[in-house]
Design an enzyme around this catalytic site. Structure first.
Site, PDB file in Angstrom:
ATOM      1  N   SER A 143       0.780  -0.903  -0.235  1.00 44.86           N
ATOM      2  CA  SER A 143      -0.130   0.180  -0.165  1.00 44.86           C
ATOM      3  C   SER A 143       0.682   1.446   0.083  1.00 44.86           C
ATOM      4  O   SER A 143       2.124   1.672  -0.021  1.00 44.86           O
ATOM      5  CB  SER A 143      -0.759  -0.109   1.482  1.00 44.86           C
ATOM      6  N   TYR A 156      -1.108  -0.250  10.245  1.00 41.53           N
ATOM      7  CA  TYR A 156      -1.558  -0.441   8.896  1.00 41.53           C
ATOM      8  C   TYR A 156      -0.669  -0.527   8.137  1.00 41.53           C
ATOM      9  O   TYR A 156       0.023  -1.376   6.953  1.00 41.53           O
ATOM     10  CB  TYR A 156      -2.697  -0.169   8.438  1.00 41.53           C
ATOM     11  N   LYS A 160       2.010  -3.141   6.485  1.00 41.58           N
ATOM     12  CA  LYS A 160       2.497  -2.095   4.686  1.00 41.58           C
ATOM     13  C   LYS A 160       4.218  -2.188   4.054  1.00 41.58           C
ATOM     14  O   LYS A 160       4.941  -2.416   3.184  1.00 41.58           O
ATOM     15  CB  LYS A 160       1.391  -1.759   3.841  1.00 41.58           C
TER      16      LYS A 160
END
Length: 251
Positions: A143, A156, A160
């Protein structure tokens, strides 16, 4: 669309809908047989039918971080379609939103377990079962949150960023017969990303030079390229698929 994956078998995790399904759809269109995974059997069964039925697709339900599930999916791919030439780590979770100082540590551990450690476990198992002997190609779905600070979804993003570095380490270890690359999408219109754009899509997309958010097919086509011989001299790379949003410093 082409026959570049004729005779090849792929596993795509988290593929009952969204980006994972679009990746599986593109691989089938290009001649591959696919095994798709996700937690819910009903959603997977519907996805198999949409992909073209059991002649080209097989569903194996389970949690991505369950090693027994990983073993079962890989075994079924080999038994049913003859191998695991292509592998896509697409599963990712983000059950929390807010500052790092408020994050529940159990939730933090779960994010890292699913997004990072299970990604490595899948690659280990695919390698031992098939690719170490036969070669292959792997794509990890990261991401842009792993490339720039992403307030609100910071852990998150941390996970990533780890996936991006994991991709580089795996590329060094597994070459020359196995290529490992990654993609880093910006906001793609999926159920997973709804909170990032729902009710304000025009406002969000205004920050993108291409003036639109991504759709799953935008990611599927790039993943298929990275898995194909067209990308045969690429490994350890992370391709940003972001409609140009990072050009302005955004996430």
């Amino acid at each position: 669309m082409s026959a570049r994956f004729e005779g090849k078998t792929a596993i795509v995790t988290g593929a009952s809908r969204g980006i994972g399904f679009a990746i599986a759809q593109r691989l089938v269109a290009d001649g591959a047989k696919v095994v798709i995974t996700a937690r819910k059997q009903d959603a997977l069964d519907a996805a198999v039918e949409e992909l073209g039925g059991p002649d080209v697709a097989l569903a194996v339900a389970g949690r991505a971080d369950d090693t027994g599930h990983q073993d079962a999916a890989i075994a079924k791919a080999i038994d049913t379609f003859g191998g695991v030439d292509l592998f896509v780590n697409n599963t990712g979770i983000n059950p929390v939103y807010g500052p790092l100082m408020d994050i529940d540590m159990d939730a933090a551990r779960k994010i890292l377990e699913v997004n990072v450690l299970s990604a490595l476990s899948w690659v280990q198992k695919v390698n031992r079962a098939w690719q170490a002997e036969h070669g292959g190609a792997i794509v990890n779905v990261a991401s842009i949150a792993g490339l720039r600070p992403a307030p609100g979804i910071a852990l998150y993003g941390v996970s990533k960023a780890a996936v991006i570095h994991l991709t580089e380490e795996l590329a060094v270890e597994l070459g020359p017969d196995i290529r490992v690359n990654a993609v880093a999408p910006a906001v793609v219109k999926t159920r997973f990303a709804t909170a990032l754009y729902e009710g304000r899509e025009d406002e969000v997309s205004a920050n993108y030079p291409l003036k639109r958010l991504g759709v799953p097919q935008d990611i599927g086509s790039v993943v298929a390229f990275l898995l194909s011989d067209d990308a045969g001299w690429m490994t350890g790379q992370t391709l940003t698929i972001d409609g140009g949003v990072l050009l302005g410093g955004g996430v």
